[in-house]
Write a protein that holds these residues in place. Structure first.
Motif, PDB file in Angstrom:
ATOM      1  N   VAL A 221      11.665   5.872  20.254  1.00 27.01           N
ATOM      2  CA  VAL A 221      10.293   5.556  19.825  1.00 27.01           C
ATOM      3  C   VAL A 221       9.427   5.264  21.051  1.00 27.01           C
ATOM      4  O   VAL A 221       9.173   4.099  21.379  1.00 27.01           O
ATOM      5  CB  VAL A 221      10.249   4.306  18.919  1.00 27.01           C
ATOM      6  CG1 VAL A 221       8.933   4.256  18.135  1.00 27.01           C
ATOM      7  CG2 VAL A 221      11.439   4.210  18.012  1.00 27.01           C
ATOM      8  N   PRO A 222       9.001   6.281  21.781  1.00 26.18           N
ATOM      9  CA  PRO A 222       8.129   5.977  22.916  1.00 26.18           C
ATOM     10  C   PRO A 222       6.764   5.492  22.467  1.00 26.18           C
ATOM     11  O   PRO A 222       6.251   5.913  21.423  1.00 26.18           O
ATOM     12  CB  PRO A 222       8.009   7.329  23.637  1.00 26.18           C
ATOM     13  CG  PRO A 222       8.380   8.366  22.635  1.00 26.18           C
ATOM     14  CD  PRO A 222       9.300   7.710  21.641  1.00 26.18           C
ATOM     15  N   GLY A 223       6.194   4.568  23.227  1.00 25.92           N
ATOM     16  CA  GLY A 223       4.808   4.170  23.001  1.00 25.92           C
ATOM     17  C   GLY A 223       3.974   5.145  23.803  1.00 25.92           C
ATOM     18  O   GLY A 223       3.984   5.105  25.037  1.00 25.92           O
ATOM     19  N   TYR A 224       3.278   6.048  23.136  1.00 31.51           N
ATOM     20  CA  TYR A 224       2.601   7.123  23.851  1.00 31.51           C
ATOM     21  C   TYR A 224       1.096   6.866  23.919  1.00 31.51           C
ATOM     22  O   TYR A 224       0.433   6.748  22.892  1.00 31.51           O
ATOM     23  CB  TYR A 224       2.897   8.475  23.186  1.00 31.51           C
ATOM     24  CG  TYR A 224       2.431   9.619  24.044  1.00 31.51           C
ATOM     25  CD1 TYR A 224       3.180  10.021  25.143  1.00 31.51           C
ATOM     26  CD2 TYR A 224       1.225  10.245  23.806  1.00 31.51           C
ATOM     27  CE1 TYR A 224       2.735  11.030  25.981  1.00 31.51           C
ATOM     28  CE2 TYR A 224       0.771  11.261  24.639  1.00 31.51           C
ATOM     29  CZ  TYR A 224       1.540  11.646  25.731  1.00 31.51           C
ATOM     30  OH  TYR A 224       1.083  12.634  26.558  1.00 31.51           O
ATOM     31  N   VAL A 225       0.576   6.782  25.132  1.00 28.15           N
ATOM     32  CA  VAL A 225      -0.862   6.609  25.339  1.00 28.15           C
ATOM     33  C   VAL A 225      -1.354   7.812  26.156  1.00 28.15           C
ATOM     34  O   VAL A 225      -1.108   7.875  27.363  1.00 28.15           O
ATOM     35  CB  VAL A 225      -1.168   5.303  26.102  1.00 28.15           C
ATOM     36  CG1 VAL A 225      -2.677   5.102  26.241  1.00 28.15           C
ATOM     37  CG2 VAL A 225      -0.535   4.104  25.414  1.00 28.15           C
ATOM     38  N   PRO A 226      -1.996   8.781  25.509  1.00 28.41           N
ATOM     39  CA  PRO A 226      -2.475   9.932  26.267  1.00 28.41           C
ATOM     40  C   PRO A 226      -3.405   9.488  27.384  1.00 28.41           C
ATOM     41  O   PRO A 226      -4.200   8.563  27.198  1.00 28.41           O
ATOM     42  CB  PRO A 226      -3.252  10.751  25.233  1.00 28.41           C
ATOM     43  CG  PRO A 226      -2.737  10.313  23.920  1.00 28.41           C
ATOM     44  CD  PRO A 226      -2.334   8.881  24.080  1.00 28.41           C
ATOM     45  N   ILE A 227      -3.284  10.123  28.524  1.00 28.40           N
ATOM     46  CA  ILE A 227      -4.121   9.730  29.668  1.00 28.40           C
ATOM     47  C   ILE A 227      -4.937  10.924  30.151  1.00 28.40           C
ATOM     48  O   ILE A 227      -4.385  11.962  30.507  1.00 28.40           O
ATOM     49  CB  ILE A 227      -3.254   9.166  30.813  1.00 28.40           C
ATOM     50  CG1 ILE A 227      -2.546   7.898  30.307  1.00 28.40           C
ATOM     51  CG2 ILE A 227      -4.117   8.839  32.036  1.00 28.40           C
ATOM     52  CD1 ILE A 227      -1.418   7.428  31.148  1.00 28.40           C
ATOM     53  N   ASN A 296       4.650   6.365  18.663  1.00 26.51           N
ATOM     54  CA  ASN A 296       3.673   5.294  18.457  1.00 26.51           C
ATOM     55  C   ASN A 296       2.463   5.639  19.314  1.00 26.51           C
ATOM     56  O   ASN A 296       2.595   5.789  20.533  1.00 26.51           O
ATOM     57  CB  ASN A 296       4.208   3.939  18.942  1.00 26.51           C
ATOM     58  CG  ASN A 296       5.370   3.427  18.102  1.00 26.51           C
ATOM     59  OD1 ASN A 296       5.718   4.014  17.073  1.00 26.51           O
ATOM     60  ND2 ASN A 296       5.971   2.320  18.527  1.00 26.51           N
ATOM     61  N   CYS A 297       1.303   5.784  18.706  1.00 22.33           N
ATOM     62  CA  CYS A 297       0.126   6.192  19.497  1.00 22.33           C
ATOM     63  C   CYS A 297      -1.141   5.581  18.892  1.00 22.33           C
ATOM     64  O   CYS A 297      -1.594   6.005  17.839  1.00 22.33           O
ATOM     65  CB  CYS A 297       0.028   7.709  19.531  1.00 22.33           C
ATOM     66  SG  CYS A 297      -1.424   8.330  20.386  1.00 22.33           S
ATOM     67  N   VAL A 354      -9.025  11.894  18.504  1.00 23.12           N
ATOM     68  CA  VAL A 354      -8.682  13.206  19.071  1.00 23.12           C
ATOM     69  C   VAL A 354      -7.438  13.084  19.965  1.00 23.12           C
ATOM     70  O   VAL A 354      -6.658  14.020  20.116  1.00 23.12           O
ATOM     71  CB  VAL A 354      -9.895  13.784  19.846  1.00 23.12           C
ATOM     72  CG1 VAL A 354      -9.540  15.104  20.512  1.00 23.12           C
ATOM     73  CG2 VAL A 354     -11.075  13.973  18.900  1.00 23.12           C
ATOM     74  N   SER A 355      -7.252  11.895  20.537  1.00 26.39           N
ATOM     75  CA  SER A 355      -6.088  11.714  21.418  1.00 26.39           C
ATOM     76  C   SER A 355      -4.781  11.862  20.643  1.00 26.39           C
ATOM     77  O   SER A 355      -3.746  12.174  21.219  1.00 26.39           O
ATOM     78  CB  SER A 355      -6.137  10.362  22.129  1.00 26.39           C
ATOM     79  OG  SER A 355      -5.816   9.316  21.242  1.00 26.39           O
ATOM     80  N   MET A 356      -4.829  11.631  19.335  1.00 22.98           N
ATOM     81  CA  MET A 356      -3.611  11.817  18.539  1.00 22.98           C
ATOM     82  C   MET A 356      -3.245  13.300  18.487  1.00 22.98           C
ATOM     83  O   MET A 356      -2.089  13.682  18.647  1.00 22.98           O
ATOM     84  CB  MET A 356      -3.827  11.253  17.123  1.00 22.98           C
ATOM     85  CG  MET A 356      -2.654  11.377  16.204  1.00 22.98           C
ATOM     86  SD  MET A 356      -1.168  10.540  16.802  1.00 22.98           S
ATOM     87  CE  MET A 356      -1.148   9.060  15.812  1.00 22.98           C
ATOM     88  N   ILE A 373       5.309  10.103  13.059  1.00 27.48           N
ATOM     89  CA  ILE A 373       4.462   9.067  13.657  1.00 27.48           C
ATOM     90  C   ILE A 373       4.928   7.744  13.075  1.00 27.48           C
ATOM     91  O   ILE A 373       4.930   7.554  11.859  1.00 27.48           O
ATOM     92  CB  ILE A 373       2.966   9.268  13.309  1.00 27.48           C
ATOM     93  CG1 ILE A 373       2.540  10.740  13.380  1.00 27.48           C
ATOM     94  CG2 ILE A 373       2.095   8.389  14.191  1.00 27.48           C
ATOM     95  CD1 ILE A 373       2.610  11.381  14.709  1.00 27.48           C
ATOM     96  N   THR A 374       5.296   6.820  13.953  1.00 31.67           N
ATOM     97  CA  THR A 374       5.820   5.539  13.479  1.00 31.67           C
ATOM     98  C   THR A 374       4.856   4.374  13.718  1.00 31.67           C
ATOM     99  O   THR A 374       5.113   3.279  13.216  1.00 31.67           O
ATOM    100  CB  THR A 374       7.183   5.242  14.134  1.00 31.67           C
ATOM    101  OG1 THR A 374       7.153   5.676  15.484  1.00 31.67           O
ATOM    102  CG2 THR A 374       8.298   5.950  13.398  1.00 31.67           C
TER     103      THR A 374
END
Ligand code: BG6
Length: 492
Positions: A221-227, A296-297, A354-356, A373-374
């Protein structure tokens, strides 16, 4: 890509919500559970609010499942508390702990809701911490393996979707915040040893799941924050790539490719870091082939080239007052900044639906694995109005636009099999307790006053219910989202 119609969600798509044991259950010393480190943190109240009651899900689980059913859920993502299942160092399994999760799982299944279970969500048992110093000692690998095997053997006949460790990347990146750095003298270097031990624990869980659970599937379950880069300056692009690597890609590459990337090996070399990788470790990691990625986003970030003249660590917003956030500046790596194109929450999290779509496209392009998506959700200050209602239009807007973008990603060709926004009922936020609420259902309690813990459906509950029951066709009022660049330009 332009899509002419609203997205179509696949048949059997899992619609649900998410939680974690220590944030929702309460009853920390009931039913044979022993204490977890996070309980001790929460007892100091701030920055954690006391979790001995939380949303009292332990005593309200039947009512909570009935509400999930009413909403139309087909999935529920939650976590097991390790110290409820194995409360002491003697490894004796706590029958009462198993019974609580048996009852919850059976209640979910009876109501047509698929359980998705996280094995570890920040709640290290105190006995593990006392015996091994938390993640510092490789002996935790066997303890974790033992715990996972107990879970797979006992629940594997009914639970088919498993998640290993929640947001390992965030636990390493925000080690001070989440307590992982406890006892470290040189966190900058030691975190990579801890991370390696966590990788081995994750690998053990994956291998054991495939061995013990018939048709079982497991993922991280990575915590994903688009950059994004702040500007079109080439240096900002490299900074965005560095930030991407050092906050998430290093982890995702390891889970999928099952080896450390050349980027991180060179980074270690450059910084004189020598993680303790023993013979056989990489064989174990190689064996741990995951089935999917749980994402996770919540938000996106922007990066820019750092100023070489000073170092500034990230300072998370703990007050819930906009602007109380310090962007990091890490010479040689990256700096971060406020994105002028999107709004922020009261905790300065960029609101960027949109980042999702970007996140899902990115992860699909890199890893070609199905995704669920968790976590995603909107944290807000909330209380009942004089009519006992919560009119959370801001959350409806957030969910509508994020889910619509998940739909667009599916239309773009990405494989997603379910969504579970954070959270079902209100629960304790990691940093702000009940002062930062995420739920579709309001729980009548605050950090200072337990109140009566009654459940109240927020407006977002009704909105989400309609969307679920139409399998993603009833979006409610006009959407702000744009389907293609043409519409977006017309708006501006
Ligand atoms: C995720 C965690 O990173 O973010 C959750 O998995 C957490 O445990 C959620 O609650 C929201 O963060 P916060 O700090 O607002 O609770």
């Amino acid at each position: 890509m332009k899509h002419k119609t609203n997205p179509v969600f696949p048949e059997g798509f899992l619609w649900g919500a998410s939680s974690a044991a220590w944030q929702v259950e309460g009853a920390t010393l009931e039913g044979g559970r022993s204490q977890a480190i996070i309980d001790l943190n929460s007892q100091t109240k701030k920055p954690y609010a006391d979790n001995s009651i939380a949303a009292d899900h332990y005593h309200h689980y039947k009512e909570d499942v009935a509400l999930m059913k009413e909403c139309g859920f087909t999935s529920y993502r939650f976590s097991f508390s390790w110290s409820r299942i194995i409360p002491q160092a003697d490894r004796k399994v706590n029958e009462e702990g198993l019974a609580f999760y048996d009852n919850l799982i059976n209640e979910l299944l009876k109501n047509g809701i698929t359980p998705i279970v996280t094995l570890y969500h920040y709640d290290m048992p105190c006995w593990v911490d006392e015996k091994y110093g938390g993640w510092h000692d490789r002996k935790i690998i066997d303890e974790f393996d033992y715990y996972c095997r107990v879970c797979f053997k006992h629940f594997g006949d009914r639970v088919k979707y498993w998640l290993s460790i929640n947001e390992q990347n965030m636990q390493i990146c925000y080690g001070h915040w989440l307590g992982v750095s406890k006892g470290c003298k040189d966190w900058f270097k030691e975190k990579w040893d801890i991370n390696h031990i966590m990788n081995l624990c994750h690998a053990k869980a994956v291998i054991a799941c495939h061995e013990l659970v018939k048709d079982g599937k497991i993922g991280p379950v990575p915590g994903y924050v688009p950059i994004y880069p702040l500007t079109g300056k080439p240096e900002d692009q490299i900074a965005a790539m560095n930030a991407e690597e050092l906050t998430q890609k290093v982890w995702d590459d390891l889970y999928v490719n099952r080896e450390y990337s050349t980027f991180i090996k060179n980074y270690w070399k450059e910084n004189d870091i020598h993680p303790d990788i023993k013979e056989g470790d990489m064989d174990l990691i190689k064996e741990a082939k995951i089935d999917f990625i749980a994402v996770n986003c919540y938000r996106s970030d922007v990066a820019k080239a750092p100023d070489p003249s000073f170092t500034q660590e990230i300072g998370l917003n703990k007050s819930g007052i906009k602007g109380d956030f310090t962007y990091p500046n890490l010479p040689g790596e990256y700096a971060m900044a406020r994105n002028p194109y999107v709004e922020v929450t009261d905790w300065d999290w960029h609101i960027d639906p949109v980042s999702m779509r970007y996140a899902l496209r990115y992860l699909w392009d890199h890893y070609h694995l199905p995704m669920v998506i968790t976590e995603f959700g909107y944290g807000a200050h909330e209380d009942l109005d004089e009519n006992g209602k919560i009119h959370d239009d801001y959350r409806i807007d957030y969910l509508r636009e994020y889910i619509y973008n998940i739909g667009l990603a599916i239309e773009d060709g990405v494989e997603v099999f379910g969504i579970n926004p954070w959270s079902f009922t209100d629960l304790l936020s990691t940093g702000n307790g009940m002062a930062k609420r995420y739920g579709l259902v309001f729980v009548n309690t605050t950090d200072d006053d337990v109140r009566d813990l009654k459940r109240y459906k927020k407006d977002s509950f009704d909105w989400y219910s309609k969307l679920i029951k139409s399998n993603g066709q009833e979006w409610g009022k006009d959407m702000k989202v744009w389907r293609d660049f043409e519409n977006k330009s017309k708006e501006e």
